[in-house]
Enzyme design. Sequence first.
Site, PDB file in Angstrom:
ATOM      1  N   ALA A   1     -43.823   7.077  12.685  1.00 58.96           N
ATOM      2  CA  ALA A   1     -44.122   5.855  13.431  1.00 58.96           C
ATOM      3  C   ALA A   1     -44.020   6.088  14.938  1.00 58.96           C
ATOM      4  O   ALA A   1     -44.893   5.670  15.709  1.00 58.96           O
ATOM      5  CB  ALA A   1     -43.179   4.736  12.990  1.00 58.96           C
ATOM      6  N   TYR A   2     -42.967   6.768  15.346  1.00 58.24           N
ATOM      7  CA  TYR A   2     -42.781   7.061  16.773  1.00 58.24           C
ATOM      8  C   TYR A   2     -43.905   7.971  17.280  1.00 58.24           C
ATOM      9  O   TYR A   2     -44.492   7.725  18.336  1.00 58.24           O
ATOM     10  CB  TYR A   2     -41.430   7.731  16.986  1.00 58.24           C
TER      11      TYR A   2
END
Length: 263
Positions: A157-158
């Site tokens: 996600a990051y």
Amino acid sequence: MDLMLKDKVAFITGPAKGMGAAITLAFAKEGCKLALVGRDTAAIEPVAEEARSKGCSALVIGCDLTDAAQCDAAASKTVETFGRIDVLVNVAGGSGPMGKTGVETTPDEFDEIVTLNMNGCFHTIRSVLPSMIENRYGKVINVGGTFGMKGRAGRLAYSASKWGLRGITKSFALEVGQHNINVNCVAPGMVDGPRFRDKVCKTMALKFGISEEEAAIRHAQDYALKRITVDEDVASACLFLASDVSRQITGVDLPVDGGWAAL
């Protein structure tokens, strides 16, 4: 070298601690006028006071960066106070879930970090550009990350959010270059500090049965320069890209990681 930043108006998000505080104080030392923007104004105020002690003006503005209207209001207040915005430094962001595979990451976790790391920067850039376009001058610096350049297992996600920020950076650079506005991305690697020491080093120490300091040294071996980035390294890169020394540089990703992402 005089970077000629004295009296430039810098709009900085996420200035309360760590990298954001170091960047704020670096700009204060150069004599900039500061608009310090974020949700927790009580946490920002001590940094603002330290900046003021260096002789610069510092305005603290409460703003949820995921709310476009609040970003517009923060930009308007800055222009009302200082007359213009010369520099935007987008530091604010989050780390998202750590150690989770893409399958384990929930849709809500993914949406939350993408909204903060991408939408927040998109909103602030849109908000400050009218002032920059009117004055035919501007420097936009987005703080990304090297996991958005090479990807990272367990940080999907990051990595996705920071990869997307690179696209935002490059597209805006192409669109506003005609107005004498530079848009660039600084990409720190792992930065020494509480999160690095308490999470990364502690996890490595437990895994290999070594001390946390030995873990930090082992981590540094992944880098060509054999040392960990510190907040001031990132601040110096931001000063460079905010100055006219870098006038012919736009749309780039500048890794500040001791030689990991690019090598």
